[in-house]
Design an enzyme around this catalytic site. Structure first.
Site, PDB file in Angstrom:
ATOM      1  N   GLU A 183       0.845  -1.212   0.000  1.00  0.00           N
ATOM      2  CA  GLU A 183       0.000   0.000   0.000  1.00  0.00           C
ATOM      3  C   GLU A 183       0.874   1.253   0.000  1.00  0.00           C
ATOM      4  O   GLU A 183       1.959   1.251   0.567  1.00  0.00           O
ATOM      5  CB  GLU A 183      -0.861   0.030   1.261  1.00  0.00           C
ATOM      6  CG  GLU A 183      -2.298  -0.409   1.072  1.00  0.00           C
ATOM      7  CD  GLU A 183      -3.166   0.624   0.378  1.00  0.00           C
ATOM      8  OE1 GLU A 183      -2.642   1.530  -0.306  1.00  0.00           O
ATOM      9  OE2 GLU A 183      -4.394   0.510   0.508  1.00  0.00           O
ATOM     10  N   ASP A 184       0.361   2.317  -0.592  1.00  0.00           N
ATOM     11  CA  ASP A 184       1.064   3.592  -0.528  1.00  0.00           C
ATOM     12  C   ASP A 184       0.932   4.218   0.853  1.00  0.00           C
ATOM     13  O   ASP A 184       1.903   4.585   1.490  1.00  0.00           O
ATOM     14  CB  ASP A 184       0.543   4.560  -1.612  1.00  0.00           C
ATOM     15  CG  ASP A 184      -0.979   4.703  -1.626  1.00  0.00           C
ATOM     16  OD1 ASP A 184      -1.665   4.027  -0.831  1.00  0.00           O
ATOM     17  OD2 ASP A 184      -1.490   5.492  -2.445  1.00  0.00           O
TER      18      ASP A 184
ATOM     19  N   ASP B 215      -4.526   5.377   5.968  1.00  0.00           N
ATOM     20  CA  ASP B 215      -5.083   6.575   6.597  1.00  0.00           C
ATOM     21  C   ASP B 215      -6.129   6.109   7.615  1.00  0.00           C
ATOM     22  O   ASP B 215      -5.784   5.741   8.735  1.00  0.00           O
ATOM     23  CB  ASP B 215      -5.660   7.431   5.461  1.00  0.00           C
ATOM     24  CG  ASP B 215      -6.143   8.792   5.894  1.00  0.00           C
ATOM     25  OD1 ASP B 215      -5.557   9.371   6.804  1.00  0.00           O
ATOM     26  OD2 ASP B 215      -7.118   9.299   5.309  1.00  0.00           O
TER      27      ASP B 215
ATOM     28  N   PHE C 105      -2.382  15.987   4.255  1.00  0.00           N
ATOM     29  CA  PHE C 105      -2.601  15.317   2.972  1.00  0.00           C
ATOM     30  C   PHE C 105      -1.349  15.471   2.123  1.00  0.00           C
ATOM     31  O   PHE C 105      -0.859  16.575   1.907  1.00  0.00           O
ATOM     32  CB  PHE C 105      -3.819  15.919   2.254  1.00  0.00           C
ATOM     33  CG  PHE C 105      -4.251  15.089   1.084  1.00  0.00           C
ATOM     34  CD1 PHE C 105      -5.041  13.963   1.261  1.00  0.00           C
ATOM     35  CD2 PHE C 105      -3.842  15.416  -0.205  1.00  0.00           C
ATOM     36  CE1 PHE C 105      -5.427  13.179   0.189  1.00  0.00           C
ATOM     37  CE2 PHE C 105      -4.228  14.641  -1.290  1.00  0.00           C
ATOM     38  CZ  PHE C 105      -5.022  13.520  -1.094  1.00  0.00           C
TER      39      PHE C 105
ATOM     40  N   ARG D 241       1.354  12.328  -9.107  1.00  0.00           N
ATOM     41  CA  ARG D 241       1.885  10.989  -8.813  1.00  0.00           C
ATOM     42  C   ARG D 241       3.362  10.880  -9.154  1.00  0.00           C
ATOM     43  O   ARG D 241       4.105  10.164  -8.508  1.00  0.00           O
ATOM     44  CB  ARG D 241       1.127   9.921  -9.614  1.00  0.00           C
ATOM     45  CG  ARG D 241      -0.304   9.708  -9.188  1.00  0.00           C
ATOM     46  CD  ARG D 241      -0.840   8.421  -9.806  1.00  0.00           C
ATOM     47  NE  ARG D 241      -2.294   8.343  -9.756  1.00  0.00           N
ATOM     48  CZ  ARG D 241      -3.003   7.947  -8.698  1.00  0.00           C
ATOM     49  NH1 ARG D 241      -2.402   7.590  -7.594  1.00  0.00           N
ATOM     50  NH2 ARG D 241      -4.315   7.908  -8.736  1.00  0.00           N
TER      51      ARG D 241
HETATM   52  P1  5GP Z   1      -7.922   4.819   3.945  1.00  0.00           P
HETATM   53  O1  5GP Z   1      -8.939   3.853   3.447  1.00  0.00           O
HETATM   54  O2  5GP Z   1      -6.858   4.188   4.834  1.00  0.00           O
HETATM   55  O3  5GP Z   1      -8.565   6.008   4.609  1.00  0.00           O
HETATM   56  O4  5GP Z   1      -7.206   5.455   2.705  1.00  0.00           O
HETATM   57  C1  5GP Z   1      -6.385   4.731   1.881  1.00  0.00           C
HETATM   58  C2  5GP Z   1      -6.221   5.393   0.541  1.00  0.00           C
HETATM   59  O5  5GP Z   1      -6.597   6.767   0.577  1.00  0.00           O
HETATM   60  C3  5GP Z   1      -4.765   5.367   0.129  1.00  0.00           C
HETATM   61  O6  5GP Z   1      -4.458   4.182  -0.564  1.00  0.00           O
HETATM   62  C4  5GP Z   1      -4.680   6.615  -0.731  1.00  0.00           C
HETATM   63  O7  5GP Z   1      -5.068   6.321  -2.043  1.00  0.00           O
HETATM   64  C5  5GP Z   1      -5.677   7.564  -0.120  1.00  0.00           C
HETATM   65  N1  5GP Z   1      -5.043   8.487   0.827  1.00  0.00           N
HETATM   66  C6  5GP Z   1      -5.083   8.493   2.171  1.00  0.00           C
HETATM   67  N2  5GP Z   1      -4.352   9.511   2.688  1.00  0.00           N
HETATM   68  C7  5GP Z   1      -3.832  10.155   1.627  1.00  0.00           C
HETATM   69  C8  5GP Z   1      -2.949  11.284   1.501  1.00  0.00           C
HETATM   70  O8  5GP Z   1      -2.481  11.923   2.445  1.00  0.00           O
HETATM   71  N3  5GP Z   1      -2.621  11.630   0.216  1.00  0.00           N
HETATM   72  C9  5GP Z   1      -3.093  10.976  -0.878  1.00  0.00           C
HETATM   73  N4  5GP Z   1      -2.705  11.426  -2.063  1.00  0.00           N
HETATM   74  N5  5GP Z   1      -3.909   9.912  -0.796  1.00  0.00           N
HETATM   75  C10 5GP Z   1      -4.269   9.508   0.450  1.00  0.00           C
END
Ligand code: 5GP
Length: 177
Positions: free
Chosen positions: A95-96, A99, A148, A161
């Site tokens: 995963e990148d 959050d 963010f 990206r």
């Molecule tokens: P989650 O489901 O954990 O809230 O979010 C996961 C996805 O939300 C990540 O794979 C990513 O695509 C996006 N995301 C969450 N935080 C960020 C952030 O700070 N920047 C960006 N560009 N994408 C985020």
């Protein structure tokens, strides 16, 4: 608008090298399938897997993203599934950023239902203060505060990206005066 650099390209590369060494040590005797969560993890995924010495199988999965906002919708839809049979295999979900944890929890549940031998998670970034569901992260590059970020695969509305570093992004109208 783009803000300050949070993690430089060199810092990312050093963290990837450390993660690759840790994962390599963990791969002995396993049948690994590395699954890239598209699109955000793709830069991290290629950097990481190229540094891993054990032979690995790679595959890709895509879940729904934020679209043009900076908040998760909380509902995750599968856009692209893996193509290899993962039953009995050792899965490394790459995963990148984690959050709220909602996306990852759904992806892991979906993969677990196919009876792999194990599922581990590798994340370049984690924002622990934002977690809504508890998900186990086995390998993490950086923990960051609640801001963010874009770059090194991470986007805002599909932009940024290809930035080599990770930078803060402040949507228009939210910038502090
Ligand atoms: P989650 O489901 O954990 O809230 O979010 C996961 C996805 O939300 C990540 O794979 C990513 O695509 C996006 N995301 C969450 N935080 C960020 C952030 O700070 N920047 C960006 N560009 N994408 C985020």
């Amino acid at each position: 608008m783009l803000g300050e650099t949070v993690i430089t390209h060199d810092e990312i590369q050093r963290a990837v090298a450390v993660l690759a060494r840790e994962i390599d040590a963990d791969l002995e005797g396993r049948e690994p399938v590395f699954i890239c969560v598209l699109k955000g993890a793709v830069y991290f995924f290629t950097a990481l897997t190229q540094r891993i010495r054990h032979p690995v199988v790679v595959d890709f999965i895509q879940a729904s993203s934020y679209g043009a906002t900076t908040e998760s919708s909380g509902t995750v839809t599968l856009i692209k599934d893996v193509t290899v049979d993962i039953a009995g295999k050792d899965i490394y979900v790459v995963e990148d950023i984690v959050d709220t944890g909602l996306t990852l929890a759904d992806v892991v549940a979906l993969l677990q239902a196919r009876h792999p031998r194990s599922v581990q998670v590798v994340a370049l970034l984690s924002k622990p203060s934002r977690r809504k569901v508890q998900v186990r992260l086995d390998f993490v590059g950086f923990e960051i505060e609640d801001r963010f970020v874009v770059g090194f695969g991470l986007d805002f509305a599909e932009r940024f990206r290809n930035l080599p570093e990770i930078r803060e992004f402040v949507p228009d109208g939210e910038a502090t005066p």
